[in-house]
Write an enzyme that holds these catalytic residues in place. Structure first.
Site, PDB file in Angstrom:
ATOM      1  N   SER A   1       0.872  -1.194   0.000  1.00  0.00           N
ATOM      2  CA  SER A   1       0.000   0.000   0.000  1.00  0.00           C
ATOM      3  C   SER A   1       0.902   1.235   0.000  1.00  0.00           C
ATOM      4  O   SER A   1       2.082   1.147   0.362  1.00  0.00           O
ATOM      5  CB  SER A   1      -0.832  -0.008   1.286  1.00  0.00           C
ATOM      6  OG  SER A   1      -1.508   1.214   1.459  1.00  0.00           O
TER       7      SER A   1
ATOM      8  N   TYR B   1      -1.510  -0.563  10.715  1.00  0.00           N
ATOM      9  CA  TYR B   1      -1.721  -0.976   9.320  1.00  0.00           C
ATOM     10  C   TYR B   1      -0.447  -0.709   8.514  1.00  0.00           C
ATOM     11  O   TYR B   1       0.025  -1.582   7.771  1.00  0.00           O
ATOM     12  CB  TYR B   1      -2.915  -0.209   8.727  1.00  0.00           C
ATOM     13  CG  TYR B   1      -3.186  -0.533   7.264  1.00  0.00           C
ATOM     14  CD1 TYR B   1      -3.639  -1.790   6.880  1.00  0.00           C
ATOM     15  CD2 TYR B   1      -3.000   0.442   6.274  1.00  0.00           C
ATOM     16  CE1 TYR B   1      -3.898  -2.075   5.537  1.00  0.00           C
ATOM     17  CE2 TYR B   1      -3.261   0.160   4.937  1.00  0.00           C
ATOM     18  CZ  TYR B   1      -3.702  -1.102   4.574  1.00  0.00           C
ATOM     19  OH  TYR B   1      -3.949  -1.385   3.245  1.00  0.00           O
TER      20      TYR B   1
HETATM   21  N1  LIG Z   1      -8.687  -0.225  -1.083  1.00  0.00           N
HETATM   22  C1  LIG Z   1      -7.608   0.498  -0.885  1.00  0.00           C
HETATM   23  O1  LIG Z   1      -7.653   1.749  -0.836  1.00  0.00           O
HETATM   24  C2  LIG Z   1      -6.259  -0.178  -0.750  1.00  0.00           C
HETATM   25  C3  LIG Z   1      -5.103   0.624  -0.790  1.00  0.00           C
HETATM   26  C4  LIG Z   1      -3.875   0.027  -0.624  1.00  0.00           C
HETATM   27  C5  LIG Z   1      -3.781  -1.342  -0.438  1.00  0.00           C
HETATM   28  N2  LIG Z   1      -4.901  -2.102  -0.396  1.00  0.00           N
HETATM   29  C6  LIG Z   1      -4.755  -3.541  -0.141  1.00  0.00           C
HETATM   30  O2  LIG Z   1      -5.422  -4.260  -1.149  1.00  0.00           O
HETATM   31  C7  LIG Z   1      -5.764  -5.548  -0.666  1.00  0.00           C
HETATM   32  C8  LIG Z   1      -7.215  -5.861  -1.051  1.00  0.00           C
HETATM   33  O3  LIG Z   1      -8.076  -4.969  -0.374  1.00  0.00           O
HETATM   34  P1  LIG Z   1      -9.390  -4.347  -1.027  1.00  0.00           P
HETATM   35  O4  LIG Z   1      -9.198  -2.886  -1.043  1.00  0.00           O
HETATM   36  O5  LIG Z   1      -9.755  -5.068  -2.252  1.00  0.00           O
HETATM   37  O6  LIG Z   1     -10.439  -4.621   0.153  1.00  0.00           O
HETATM   38  P2  LIG Z   1     -11.656  -5.630   0.301  1.00  0.00           P
HETATM   39  O7  LIG Z   1     -12.633  -5.435  -0.798  1.00  0.00           O
HETATM   40  O8  LIG Z   1     -12.119  -5.481   1.710  1.00  0.00           O
HETATM   41  O9  LIG Z   1     -10.972  -7.049   0.097  1.00  0.00           O
HETATM   42  C9  LIG Z   1     -10.243  -7.679   1.113  1.00  0.00           C
HETATM   43  C10 LIG Z   1     -10.205  -9.154   0.796  1.00  0.00           C
HETATM   44  O10 LIG Z   1      -9.400  -9.804   1.791  1.00  0.00           O
HETATM   45  C11 LIG Z   1     -10.079 -10.983   2.189  1.00  0.00           C
HETATM   46  N3  LIG Z   1      -9.710 -11.391   3.545  1.00  0.00           N
HETATM   47  C12 LIG Z   1      -9.742 -10.655   4.676  1.00  0.00           C
HETATM   48  N4  LIG Z   1      -9.370 -11.421   5.725  1.00  0.00           N
HETATM   49  C13 LIG Z   1      -9.105 -12.660   5.219  1.00  0.00           C
HETATM   50  C14 LIG Z   1      -8.691 -13.888   5.795  1.00  0.00           C
HETATM   51  N5  LIG Z   1      -8.461 -14.020   7.113  1.00  0.00           N
HETATM   52  N6  LIG Z   1      -8.516 -14.951   4.986  1.00  0.00           N
HETATM   53  C15 LIG Z   1      -8.764 -14.846   3.653  1.00  0.00           C
HETATM   54  N7  LIG Z   1      -9.139 -13.717   3.053  1.00  0.00           N
HETATM   55  C16 LIG Z   1      -9.315 -12.640   3.837  1.00  0.00           C
HETATM   56  C17 LIG Z   1     -11.571 -10.656   2.083  1.00  0.00           C
HETATM   57  O11 LIG Z   1     -12.316 -11.847   1.865  1.00  0.00           O
HETATM   58  P3  LIG Z   1     -13.234 -12.614   2.942  1.00  0.00           P
HETATM   59  O12 LIG Z   1     -13.770 -11.603   3.887  1.00  0.00           O
HETATM   60  O13 LIG Z   1     -14.279 -13.265   2.090  1.00  0.00           O
HETATM   61  O14 LIG Z   1     -12.317 -13.612   3.581  1.00  0.00           O
HETATM   62  C18 LIG Z   1     -11.583  -9.808   0.814  1.00  0.00           C
HETATM   63  O15 LIG Z   1     -11.716 -10.611  -0.324  1.00  0.00           O
HETATM   64  C19 LIG Z   1      -5.510  -5.518   0.836  1.00  0.00           C
HETATM   65  O16 LIG Z   1      -4.276  -6.172   1.105  1.00  0.00           O
HETATM   66  C20 LIG Z   1      -5.394  -4.041   1.136  1.00  0.00           C
HETATM   67  O17 LIG Z   1      -4.601  -3.776   2.270  1.00  0.00           O
HETATM   68  C21 LIG Z   1      -6.144  -1.550  -0.577  1.00  0.00           C
END
Ligand SMILES: NC(=O)c1ccc[n+]([C@@H]2O[C@H](COP(=O)([O-])OP(=O)(O)OC[C@H]3O[C@@H](n4cnc5c(N)ncnc54)[C@H](OP(=O)(O)O)[C@@H]3O)[C@@H](O)[C@H]2O)c1
Length: 246
Positions: A142, A155
């Site tokens: 991130s 985080y």
């Molecule tokens: N959105 C942003 O602004 C942003 C910015 C920088 C980095 N990121 C990173 O991008 C990645 C994806 O996030 P996103 O933004 O797409 O958010 P999201 O829509 O909330 O997706 C998060 C995913 O992680 C899964 N997850 C959470 N805990 C888990 C566990 N214990 N085991 C297996 N799967 C798990 C969730 O699936 P289940 O709940 O079904 O398990 C979900 O599919 C993350 O690593 C996040 O830190 C996001």
């Protein structure tokens, strides 16, 4: 169809960046293994991918914090699809809070999902990739893995850790045939912020005027990294929205 014949495993495929990445990798020709805890969301995505492409799709309900579930996931993928050529270590949680709120359970959850999840993914796929002298590991860090802001201390610590792991993997694996890419997204419109419980943080988000990126924007950068010629190792990608303040 540059990824025809390859298999990509995406953790956190049930929503957001993981879901979009699975669709884009499938459109590029890769068979996809969809992993996350919410089975019904994975099944819905699998159907959509099967309607849009003719690649094979495997869904496996997986908690990335459980080492044995990650081992079983990769074993099943290798048995049913032959190999895991691309791992997208994407599952993550962002439970932002101010340190004085002492949300120690949420700190622990972030360490477990964001750091241990990435390590268990590496542990599960690396032996096969080293044996084949071929593979690509994508770790999702991130911009919070490059800078820290109030409420992001824990985080950010986990995302700095992901970036440190990516740097180490890239150096140690450079000559092994296994490529490593660290992707650092800025703000992306997903469910990530929905789980924040510190109301001082959610109030601040509500006042924010930033237009975030879409998950597809990150998915395209992942497809870019994994479709380069064999001699090219894209190690670091930072993708921010154009209208951020600093
Ligand atoms: N959105 C942003 O602004 C942003 C910015 C920088 C980095 N990121 C990173 O991008 C990645 C994806 O996030 P996103 O933004 O797409 O958010 P999201 O829509 O909330 O997706 C998060 C995913 O992680 C899964 N997850 C959470 N805990 C888990 C566990 N214990 N085991 C297996 N799967 C798990 C969730 O699936 P289940 O709940 O079904 O398990 C979900 O599919 C993350 O690593 C996040 O830190 C996001």
């Amino acid at each position: 169809m540059q990824l025809k014949g390859k298999t990509a495993l995406i953790t956190g495929a049930s929503s957001g960046i993981g879901e979009a990445t699975a669709r884009h990798l499938a459109k590029a020709g890769a068979h996809v293994v969809l992993a996350a805890r919410r089975k019904e969301r994975l099944a819905r995505l699998a159907k959509r991918i099967q309607d849009e492409t003719d690649v094979q799709v495997l869904t496996v309900a997986t908690d990335v914090t459980k080492r044995e579930q990650m081992e079983a996931l990769v074993r099943q993928a290798e048995e049913e699809l032959g190999s895991v050529d691309i791992l997208v270590n994407n599952a993550g949680v962002m439970l932002l809070s101010f340190l004085e709120k002492d949300k120690v359970d949420e700190w622990e959850q972030m360490v477990d999902v964001n750091i241990k999840g990435v390590l268990f993914g590496l542990h599960a796929v690396l032996p096969g990739m080293l044996k084949r002298r071929d593979g690509h590991i994508i770790n999702i860090s991130s911009v919070a893995g490059h800078e820290v802001f109030p409420s992001s201390s824990v985080y950010s610590a986990t995302k700095y850790a992901v970036r440190a792991l990516s740097m180490g993997m890239e150096k140690e694996l450079a000559r092994s045939g296994v490529r490593v890419t660290n992707i650092s997204p800025g703000a992306v419109a997903t469910e990530l912020t929905h789980h924040i419980t510190d109301t001082d943080v959610t109030d601040r988000f509500a006042k924010q005027s930033l237009t975030p990126l879409e998950s597809e924007d990150i998915a395209r950068s992942i497809v870019y990294a994994v479709t380069q010629p064999e001699n090219v190792n894209v190690n670091e990608v930072i993708v921010r929205p154009t209208n951020r303040r600093s």
